[in-house]
Scaffold this motif. Structure first.
Motif, mmCIF file in Angstrom:
data_model
loop_
_atom_site.group_PDB
_atom_site.id
_atom_site.type_symbol
_atom_site.label_atom_id
_atom_site.label_comp_id
_atom_site.label_asym_id
_atom_site.label_seq_id
_atom_site.Cartn_x
_atom_site.Cartn_y
_atom_site.Cartn_z
ATOM 1 N N LYS A 92 0.822 -1.207 0.000
ATOM 2 C CA LYS A 92 0.000 0.000 0.000
ATOM 3 C C LYS A 92 0.860 1.262 0.000
ATOM 4 O O LYS A 92 0.573 2.211 -0.747
ATOM 5 N N ASN A 93 1.909 1.284 0.790
ATOM 6 C CA ASN A 93 2.796 2.453 0.825
ATOM 7 C C ASN A 93 3.506 2.662 -0.505
ATOM 8 O O ASN A 93 3.652 3.795 -0.968
ATOM 9 N N GLU A 94 3.967 1.584 -1.106
ATOM 10 C CA GLU A 94 4.630 1.682 -2.412
ATOM 11 C C GLU A 94 3.651 2.237 -3.444
ATOM 12 O O GLU A 94 3.999 3.099 -4.251
ATOM 13 N N PHE A 95 2.425 1.758 -3.405
ATOM 14 C CA PHE A 95 1.425 2.217 -4.358
ATOM 15 C C PHE A 95 1.075 3.683 -4.132
ATOM 16 O O PHE A 95 0.898 4.430 -5.100
ATOM 17 N N ARG A 96 0.994 4.088 -2.895
ATOM 18 C CA ARG A 96 0.710 5.504 -2.583
ATOM 19 C C ARG A 96 1.756 6.428 -3.194
ATOM 20 O O ARG A 96 1.438 7.537 -3.619
ATOM 21 N N LYS A 97 3.002 5.974 -3.204
ATOM 22 C CA LYS A 97 4.082 6.786 -3.781
ATOM 23 C C LYS A 97 3.959 6.886 -5.300
ATOM 24 O O LYS A 97 4.271 7.914 -5.884
ATOM 25 N N LEU A 98 3.491 5.830 -5.933
ATOM 26 C CA LEU A 98 3.469 5.758 -7.392
ATOM 27 C C LEU A 98 2.226 6.358 -8.034
ATOM 28 O O LEU A 98 2.297 6.886 -9.143
ATOM 29 N N ILE A 99 1.095 6.277 -7.363
ATOM 30 C CA ILE A 99 -0.179 6.648 -7.987
ATOM 31 C C ILE A 99 -0.266 8.113 -8.425
ATOM 32 O O ILE A 99 -0.849 8.387 -9.478
ATOM 33 N N ALA B 55 1.791 10.044 -9.942
ATOM 34 C CA ALA B 55 2.478 10.339 -11.200
ATOM 35 C C ALA B 55 2.238 9.300 -12.289
ATOM 36 O O ALA B 55 2.792 9.413 -13.384
ATOM 37 N N ASN B 56 1.420 8.283 -12.014
ATOM 38 C CA ASN B 56 1.220 7.201 -12.973
ATOM 39 C C ASN B 56 -0.249 6.809 -13.035
ATOM 40 O O ASN B 56 -0.993 7.028 -12.085
ATOM 41 N N SER B 57 -0.645 6.201 -14.158
ATOM 42 C CA SER B 57 -2.046 5.803 -14.274
ATOM 43 C C SER B 57 -2.244 4.362 -14.725
ATOM 44 O O SER B 57 -3.348 3.849 -14.674
ATOM 45 N N LYS B 58 -1.183 3.713 -15.168
ATOM 46 C CA LYS B 58 -1.301 2.332 -15.642
ATOM 47 C C LYS B 58 -0.376 1.437 -14.829
ATOM 48 O O LYS B 58 0.829 1.695 -14.751
ATOM 49 N N PHE B 59 -0.978 0.382 -14.253
ATOM 50 C CA PHE B 59 -0.228 -0.501 -13.368
ATOM 51 C C PHE B 59 -0.525 -1.963 -13.672
ATOM 52 O O PHE B 59 -1.665 -2.312 -13.991
ATOM 53 N N ILE B 60 0.508 -2.779 -13.516
ATOM 54 C CA ILE B 60 0.346 -4.229 -13.535
ATOM 55 C C ILE B 60 1.033 -4.774 -12.296
ATOM 56 O O ILE B 60 2.173 -4.418 -12.004
ATOM 57 N N LEU B 61 0.317 -5.619 -11.556
ATOM 58 C CA LEU B 61 0.933 -6.350 -10.459
ATOM 59 C C LEU B 61 1.326 -7.717 -11.012
ATOM 60 O O LEU B 61 0.461 -8.504 -11.398
ATOM 61 N N ASP B 62 2.624 -7.956 -11.085
ATOM 62 C CA ASP B 62 3.140 -9.257 -11.522
ATOM 63 C C ASP B 62 3.263 -10.124 -10.277
ATOM 64 O O ASP B 62 4.111 -9.891 -9.419
ATOM 65 N N LEU C 78 -6.422 -1.315 -6.489
ATOM 66 C CA LEU C 78 -7.467 -1.185 -7.505
ATOM 67 C C LEU C 78 -8.331 0.046 -7.241
ATOM 68 O O LEU C 78 -8.615 0.832 -8.150
ATOM 69 N N LYS C 79 -8.726 0.231 -5.998
ATOM 70 C CA LYS C 79 -9.557 1.377 -5.630
ATOM 71 C C LYS C 79 -8.810 2.689 -5.858
ATOM 72 O O LYS C 79 -9.370 3.650 -6.385
ATOM 73 N N SER C 80 -7.542 2.735 -5.483
ATOM 74 C CA SER C 80 -6.728 3.932 -5.697
ATOM 75 C C SER C 80 -6.622 4.262 -7.174
ATOM 76 O O SER C 80 -6.707 5.434 -7.568
ATOM 77 N N CYS C 81 -6.446 3.243 -7.994
ATOM 78 C CA CYS C 81 -6.390 3.472 -9.444
ATOM 79 C C CYS C 81 -7.691 4.084 -9.935
ATOM 80 O O CYS C 81 -7.679 5.055 -10.694
ATOM 81 N N LEU D 229 -5.565 -0.917 -13.385
ATOM 82 C CA LEU D 229 -4.744 -1.925 -12.726
ATOM 83 C C LEU D 229 -5.099 -3.292 -13.275
ATOM 84 O O LEU D 229 -6.283 -3.646 -13.361
ATOM 85 N N LYS D 230 -4.077 -4.041 -13.650
ATOM 86 C CA LYS D 230 -4.259 -5.411 -14.117
ATOM 87 C C LYS D 230 -3.336 -6.319 -13.314
ATOM 88 O O LYS D 230 -2.304 -5.883 -12.817
ATOM 89 N N LEU D 231 -3.728 -7.580 -13.185
ATOM 90 C CA LEU D 231 -2.929 -8.569 -12.482
ATOM 91 C C LEU D 231 -2.408 -9.589 -13.483
ATOM 92 O O LEU D 231 -3.119 -9.959 -14.425
ATOM 93 N N ALA D 232 -1.184 -10.043 -13.260
ATOM 94 C CA ALA D 232 -0.588 -11.048 -14.139
ATOM 95 C C ALA D 232 0.075 -12.136 -13.306
ATOM 96 O O ALA D 232 0.574 -11.885 -12.206
ATOM 97 N N ASN D 233 0.074 -13.343 -13.860
ATOM 98 C CA ASN D 233 0.820 -14.473 -13.282
ATOM 99 C C ASN D 233 0.350 -14.872 -11.888
ATOM 100 O O ASN D 233 1.155 -15.130 -10.999
ATOM 101 N N LEU D 234 -0.944 -14.948 -11.697
ATOM 102 C CA LEU D 234 -1.486 -15.374 -10.410
ATOM 103 C C LEU D 234 -1.244 -16.870 -10.252
ATOM 104 O O LEU D 234 -1.730 -17.674 -11.040
ATOM 105 N N THR D 235 -0.473 -17.238 -9.237
ATOM 106 C CA THR D 235 -0.118 -18.636 -9.034
ATOM 107 C C THR D 235 -1.226 -19.397 -8.301
ATOM 108 O O THR D 235 -2.178 -18.800 -7.806
#
Length: 109
Positions: free
Chosen positions: A29-36, A38-45, A64-67, A74-80
């Motif tokens: 959450k803290n990492e995302f708060r820093k990035l949101i 200045a950015n609008s497109k995210f992928i969580l690998d 997702l809510k922050s986006c 926000l998109k998710l990839a490689n969900l194990t």
């Protein structure tokens, strides 16, 4: 848990490795708060995420809510397999765009 962040074609990719649980959710959450701002497109690998609990899922929902609040995507990839069970039990898969691999998520942007 470790988060590696890099940008590809204007898309911020956060690679989550290890356990995303109650102990580590605030890190994401803290990492995302820093990035949101200045950015609008995210992928969580999530290829390196080997464990997910409800608090960790809550952190992903926070992203997702922050986006949404900032007009982002926000998109998710490689969900194990193990974390996928949490998405299935909670039916969270219905609110996320989940892709089998990073290339598919990038192409969907």
């Amino acid at each position: 848990m470790n988060i590696a962040t890099h940008t590809q074609n204007g898309i911020v990719i956060l690679e989550i490795n290890g356990r995303l649980d109650a102990e580590h959710a605030e890190i994401l959450k803290n990492e995302f708060r820093k990035l949101i701002p200045a950015n609008s497109k995210f992928i969580l690998d999530l290829s390196g995420m080997d464990y997910l609990d409800s608090t960790g899922l809550g952190a992903i929902v926070f992203c997702l809510k922050s986006c949404g609040e900032h007009g982002g995507v926000l998109k998710l990839a490689n969900l194990t397999d193990k974390p996928r069970i949490i998405f299935e039990i909670t039916r969270a898969y219905k609110i996320f765009d989940i892709y089998d691999n990073l290339d598919a998520a990038l192409a969907a942007m």
